[in-house]
Design a protein around this motif. Structure first.
Motif, mmCIF file in Angstrom:
data_model
loop_
_atom_site.group_PDB
_atom_site.id
_atom_site.type_symbol
_atom_site.label_atom_id
_atom_site.label_comp_id
_atom_site.label_asym_id
_atom_site.label_seq_id
_atom_site.Cartn_x
_atom_site.Cartn_y
_atom_site.Cartn_z
ATOM 1 N N LYS A 75 0.835 -1.212 0.000
ATOM 2 C CA LYS A 75 0.000 0.000 0.000
ATOM 3 C C LYS A 75 0.864 1.254 0.000
ATOM 4 O O LYS A 75 0.533 2.245 -0.647
ATOM 5 N N LYS A 76 1.970 1.203 0.731
ATOM 6 C CA LYS A 76 2.876 2.354 0.800
ATOM 7 C C LYS A 76 3.475 2.623 -0.579
ATOM 8 O O LYS A 76 3.569 3.781 -1.006
ATOM 9 N N VAL A 77 3.849 1.568 -1.305
ATOM 10 C CA VAL A 77 4.380 1.712 -2.668
ATOM 11 C C VAL A 77 3.331 2.364 -3.565
ATOM 12 O O VAL A 77 3.634 3.266 -4.343
ATOM 13 N N HIS A 78 2.071 1.916 -3.438
ATOM 14 C CA HIS A 78 0.983 2.506 -4.221
ATOM 15 C C HIS A 78 0.821 3.995 -3.878
ATOM 16 O O HIS A 78 0.660 4.832 -4.766
ATOM 17 N N ALA A 79 0.848 4.309 -2.597
ATOM 18 C CA ALA A 79 0.655 5.699 -2.166
ATOM 19 C C ALA A 79 1.793 6.599 -2.666
ATOM 20 O O ALA A 79 1.546 7.717 -3.124
ATOM 21 N N LEU A 80 3.010 6.111 -2.596
ATOM 22 C CA LEU A 80 4.154 6.897 -3.081
ATOM 23 C C LEU A 80 4.043 7.145 -4.579
ATOM 24 O O LEU A 80 4.291 8.250 -5.066
ATOM 25 N N PHE A 81 3.644 6.120 -5.314
ATOM 26 C CA PHE A 81 3.485 6.264 -6.758
ATOM 27 C C PHE A 81 2.378 7.266 -7.072
ATOM 28 O O PHE A 81 2.531 8.124 -7.945
ATOM 29 N N THR A 82 1.276 7.176 -6.350
ATOM 30 C CA THR A 82 0.144 8.081 -6.558
ATOM 31 C C THR A 82 0.577 9.531 -6.340
ATOM 32 O O THR A 82 0.232 10.413 -7.137
ATOM 33 N N ARG A 83 1.338 9.772 -5.273
ATOM 34 C CA ARG A 83 1.826 11.138 -5.009
ATOM 35 C C ARG A 83 2.774 11.603 -6.116
ATOM 36 O O ARG A 83 2.723 12.756 -6.535
ATOM 37 N N ARG A 84 3.613 10.708 -6.573
ATOM 38 C CA ARG A 84 4.566 11.063 -7.639
ATOM 39 C C ARG A 84 3.828 11.471 -8.917
ATOM 40 O O ARG A 84 4.153 12.469 -9.553
ATOM 41 N N ILE A 85 2.802 10.692 -9.276
ATOM 42 C CA ILE A 85 2.040 10.994 -10.490
ATOM 43 C C ILE A 85 1.219 12.278 -10.294
ATOM 44 O O ILE A 85 1.072 13.066 -11.221
ATOM 45 N N ALA A 86 0.723 12.506 -9.088
ATOM 46 C CA ALA A 86 -0.006 13.754 -8.807
ATOM 47 C C ALA A 86 0.914 14.957 -9.026
ATOM 48 O O ALA A 86 0.469 16.011 -9.505
ATOM 49 N N GLY A 87 2.177 14.796 -8.700
ATOM 50 C CA GLY A 87 3.144 15.865 -8.945
ATOM 51 C C GLY A 87 3.293 16.153 -10.427
ATOM 52 O O GLY A 87 3.315 17.321 -10.851
ATOM 53 N N TYR A 88 3.373 15.095 -11.225
ATOM 54 C CA TYR A 88 3.434 15.278 -12.684
ATOM 55 C C TYR A 88 2.167 15.961 -13.186
ATOM 56 O O TYR A 88 2.215 16.826 -14.058
ATOM 57 N N GLN A 89 1.049 15.540 -12.622
ATOM 58 C CA GLN A 89 -0.235 16.092 -13.039
ATOM 59 C C GLN A 89 -0.284 17.591 -12.753
ATOM 60 O O GLN A 89 -0.714 18.374 -13.614
#
Length: 150
Positions: free
Chosen positions: A76-90
């Motif tokens: 879940k932590k890996v998913h959350a980190l990825f989600t935040r990273r993509i939100a930054g790109y967004q």
């Protein structure tokens, strides 16, 4: 260069493999937006990719929870980190920055690595749980159905 789906990326759970294929399609649409030099197209695809990925993560995490996967917190932590990273790109894309090349590289590398390592780690226990649930459902169905119609 588009990302091609291959058997190497399958984890053996058809519903998850299908969702991963869909994410590959979205990644290729991001690349297409880059080729079209279209920020508007990128923003639309990125919104769809984020929405779809979030629902995929939630579904995947539910399967892991139901199966009693012992490393679910880390996953879940890996998913959350990825989600935040993509939100930054967004956010960067919304402010007008051209992030498509960097984003495409990140998405491809992350997805392939995540499937081949993190997702393969949980696939065995989830498959066992799904098979056991199917057997239980068939046994239940067969028991009263066979008595009723047998």
């Amino acid at each position: 260069m588009t990302l091609e789906w291959s058997a190497e990326l399958e984890i053996g759970i058809p519903v998850i493999d299908s969702q991963h294929q869909r994410i590959v399609e979205y990644i290729n649409k991001v690349e297409l937006a880059h080729q079209h030099h279209s920020q508007e197209e990128l923003l639309l695809v990125l919104d769809e990719l984020v929405d779809y990925t979030l629902s995929h993560f939630a579904f995947e995490e539910t399967l892991m929870e139901e199966a009693g996967y012992p490393f679910i917190k880390a996953h879940k932590k890996v998913h959350a980190l990825f989600t935040r990273r993509i939100a930054g790109y967004q956010q960067r894309a919304k402010s007008g920055e051209d992030v498509t090349e960097e984003l495409t590289h990140t998405l491809k590398a992350w997805l392939v690595n995540h499937i081949k390592h993190d997702d393969r780690d949980y696939s065995g226990i989830v498959k066992e749980n799904m098979n056991a649930a199917t057997k239980r459902a068939k046994a239940k169905k067969g028991s009263w159905m066979s008595r009723l119609f047998g």
